[in-house]
Every structure is written in structure tokens, then in C-alpha cells.
Design a protein around this motif. Structure first.
Motif, PDB file in Angstrom:
ATOM      1  N   TRP A 120       0.867  -1.030   0.004  1.00  0.00           N
ATOM      2  CA  TRP A 120      -0.131   0.061  -0.255  1.00  0.00           C
ATOM      3  C   TRP A 120       0.844   1.254   0.024  1.00  0.00           C
ATOM      4  N   SER A 148       0.938   5.257   0.024  1.00  0.00           N
ATOM      5  CA  SER A 148      -0.078   6.460   0.007  1.00  0.00           C
ATOM      6  C   SER A 148       0.095   7.693  -1.122  1.00  0.00           C
ATOM      7  N   THR A 187       3.363   9.186  -0.977  1.00  0.00           N
ATOM      8  CA  THR A 187       4.573   8.581  -1.163  1.00  0.00           C
ATOM      9  C   THR A 187       4.685   7.997  -2.767  1.00  0.00           C
ATOM     10  N   ARG A 213      -6.642   5.140   4.132  1.00  0.00           N
ATOM     11  CA  ARG A 213      -5.908   4.728   5.177  1.00  0.00           C
ATOM     12  C   ARG A 213      -4.961   5.599   6.080  1.00  0.00           C
ATOM     13  N   SER A 254      -2.044   7.491   7.508  1.00  0.00           N
ATOM     14  CA  SER A 254      -0.936   8.063   7.132  1.00  0.00           C
ATOM     15  C   SER A 254       0.072   8.059   8.453  1.00  0.00           C
ATOM     16  N   HIS A 299      -4.364   5.426  -0.402  1.00  0.00           N
ATOM     17  CA  HIS A 299      -3.342   4.473  -0.588  1.00  0.00           C
ATOM     18  C   HIS A 299      -3.775   3.579  -1.583  1.00  0.00           C
ATOM     19  N   ARG A 333      -2.736   0.124  -4.094  1.00  0.00           N
ATOM     20  CA  ARG A 333      -1.977  -1.258  -4.199  1.00  0.00           C
ATOM     21  C   ARG A 333      -2.273  -1.779  -5.404  1.00  0.00           C
TER      22      ARG A 333
END
Length: 358
Positions: free
Chosen positions: A268, A270, A273, A312, A314, A323, A325
Motif C-alpha cells: 500500500w 500513500s 509516497t 488509510r 498515514s 493509498h 496497491r
């Protein structure tokens, strides 16, 4: 918050006092509205103005700015040069009045505005270009639930309380503070989103737009196959050659965002990120994924991306944010399809591999 002038020699700070647009002799309609009409990205990146002083009804009331966002959703913008008292109720009335506006009505509104400003350009082509649709595709706008942007120097507590209450009930309404300062003879405008906080906005948008499972979907959720991924890579690299209807130009930036997810399968990531590991800001990523939504609907007949999205917590003080995936199997298909592209197309879309952290 305040602005401060830094005295680097003496090491001191000196506060720059706030001012008001009314105190500076600036008018709401002829100054503030004109500034933001000509520079809508000040309020939100990717905002496209359809019309100003719009009012196709008999009440005599007018919307300051009527716009489309990056996702093609209708946006009602209300402006106040000083305190924004009662502008929330006014904007709600306007949103109800333009709800269910059709694409043809949007074209007519934009055409009338261009004509009034003696501005060249074809209204239909300008809107279609903003929506990033290719030739032969019937553009669509989302108007059933218009967004609302309130911009003012200050917001009374009763207004912000109502805005937060409306947001909890699914109304997409936001407040943007416009604070003017006079700095060495120059009028400076500090533009700050206050509701919602920018870091939480992506997650909140995804929650609001999530379709209730009990309601019929216009587009189904369909599992992605290896051949689907191969076609998606071709569409992003050369939509015309791939026979795409959703776009007519390559989307190397969107492919690069998906590369970041494929380089970290089953993890996952973010939106922050993903931004740090690529070349796009979180806001730009949201805009690119809005185009991916249009692409998978028009060219792949489905409502789901080739990766998951979920709100989700952080690791910072940003709260819950989006997030993403990508499953390992799909990531493998994606990377293999990217490697199989001709070198010329690889260079236009593929980015260097992102190194794993930790």
C-alpha cells in the motif's frame, strides 16, 4: 496565521499586517472575480471556467463563476471580498439550480460567455479538450451533484459549522481563504484552503464518490486480465494506433504513475509516497487518475482501475488519505508489457525503476 518580513542582518521578524480588499478600494465583481476568472488555478489546479455571472433562470440571481474541475464535475464558485456571511446558503441554491445540466447546456453557456468577452475559440472544442476526450467520443460532464467552492477573506463560525455538517452528509463544499497583504507597496493575496485540509481531500473525494453497492452501476467492476493490461499499455503509449476512443494523445505521465505502483507490488503506497517516488504532485496524480477513470470506462467498459485504492491512516499528521496497491500478478503483466514495447515508445513513457525504501 501571519506573514513576517525577515531581517536577515538583525535576525528579527516583523509582522506584515493584513488588509482588506474593500479597504484597498477593490470591488468584488470587477476586481476579485476578474482576477480569479482569468486565473482559476489560484482556487484549484485544473479548474476550467465555463461562465461568470451565470443565471439561466428568472430569479435574477447569478453564479459568480461556473466551472468544471479536472474530473469533469460541475463547480459553483461563490466569492466575497471580505467576510463570507450567508454565501453558503446562496451557493446551495445555485448548485440545486444547475444540477443535471447537460453537456449541450454547458456548451451553450460557455459559448455565450466567450461571445460576451469577444474571445475566440470553439466552446465545444474547448470543453472537450479540458475533458481530454478523443475524436468521435461524446463528452460527458458530471452535474447531478455539483461541487461548491466558497472563497472569502474570512468565514464566520456558523458558516464553517454548516460547511462541515454538509460535508459529513456528502455535499462536496469547500472554503478557501483569501487574505490580502500590502507588502512594500504591492498588494499580495494569500490563498489557503481551510475546509477540507488539503492532505485529507483525496481520501474524502474517494469516499464521497464511492457508489453504494445497492445501486446499479453504469459501468461494472471487471477483473483485469493480462491482455487487458497489454492493451492499456498500448493505449497510454499511442491511443490512436490502439484504437482508443477516450484520448487522442499519449499519456506518459499516467504510465509513469502506474510504474511507481508496479515497482512496489502488493504494497500500500500513500498518494504522498507515490508523489515522492515520481515526478507528480498529489494533486497532479489525482488529475491523472481521473483521466484513467474515463479511459477504463470508455475503452475497457469497467469502473475499476488495475490497482486498488483505499483510505488509510498515514504516518504523519495528515490523517486518512488515499493509498494504492497493485497486485503482484498485475504488476508483473504491466512490467512485461512495458518491456515489450518498441524502444521509441519505451523512451516516451517508461521511467527508471524506483528503488524500494526500507
Amino acid at each position: 496565521m501571519a506573514l513576517y518580513r525577515i531581517d536577515e542582518t538583525g535576525g528579527s521578524l516583523r509582522e506584515i499586517p493584513e488588509t482588506t480588499l474593500s479597504g484597498e478600494g477593490k470591488r468584488e465583481r470587477h476586481d476579485l472575480q476578474r482576477w480569479l476568472r482569468d486565473h482559476p488555478a489560484v482556487l484549484e489546479e485544473g479548474l476550467f471556467v465555463l461562465a461568470e455571472e451565470f443565471g439561466e433562470w428568472d430569479s435574477g440571481r447569478r453564479i459568480d463563476l461556473l466551472a468544471l474541475d479536472e474530473r469533469g464535475r460541475l463547480v459553483v464558485v461563490e466569492l466575497k471580498r471580505d467576510e463570507g456571511a450567508y454565501m453558503d446558503l446562496q451557493a446551495l441554491r445555485y448548485a440545486a439550480m444547475v444540477a443535471h445540466m447537460t453537456f449541450e447546456q454547458a456548451v451553450a453557456a460557455h459559448e455565450s460567455w466567450l461571445r460576451a468577452r469577444a474571445t475566440g475559440g470553439d466552446a465545444r472544442e474547448r470543453i472537450a479538450s479540458h475533458l481530454a476526450v478523443g475524436d468521435g467520443v461524446e463528452p460527458e460532464i458530471e452535474s447531478a451533484n455539483p461541487r461548491i467552492l466558497l472563497a472569502a477573506r474570512d468565514f464566520p463560525r456558523e458558516l464553517t459549522t454548516l460547511v462541515l455538517w454538509l460535508r459529513d452528509r456528502g455535499v462536496d463544499i469547500a472554503c478557501i481563504r483569501l487574505l490580502p497583504y500590502r507588502v512594500e507597496g504591492t498588494l499580495v493575496l494569500d490563498v489557503t484552503p481551510v475546509i477540507p485540509l488539503p492532505e485529507a481531500d483525496d481520501y474524502l473525494v474517494r469516499v464521497r464518490e464511492k457508489v453504494n453497492e445497492s445501486e446499479p452501476r453504469k459501468y461494472p467492476v471487471i477483473s483485469w486480465t493480462e491482455s487487458d493490461i497489454e492493451r492499456l499499455v498500448r493505449v497510454l503509449a499511442d491511443p490512436v494506433e490502439a484504437g482508443a476512443r477516450s484520448a487522442s494523445v499519449p499519456h506518459p505521465r499516467l504510465a509513469a504513475v502506474i510504474d511507481v505502483l508496479a515497482d512496489e507490488p502488493d504494497v500500500w503506497l500513500s498518494i504522498v509516497t507515490a508523489s515522492d517516488r515520481g515526478d507528480e504532485t498529489p494533486h497532479q496524480i489525482r488529475g491523472l487518475l481521473a483521466r484513467l477513470t474515463r479511459m477504463v470506462r470508455i475503452d475497457f467498459g469497467r469502473d475499476n482501475w488495475p490497482f486498488e485504492v483505499e483510505g488509510r491512516s498515514s504516518d504523519t499528521a495528515e490523517g486518512r488519505i488515499a493509498h494504492y496497491r497493485m497486485a503482484a500478478e498485475i504488476a508483473g503483466w504491466w512490467k512485461a508489457a512495458r518491456r515489450s514495447m518498441p524502444p521509441s515508445e519505451q523512451s516516451s513513457t517508461e521511467q527508471p525503476p524506483v528503488q524500494s525504501v526500507g
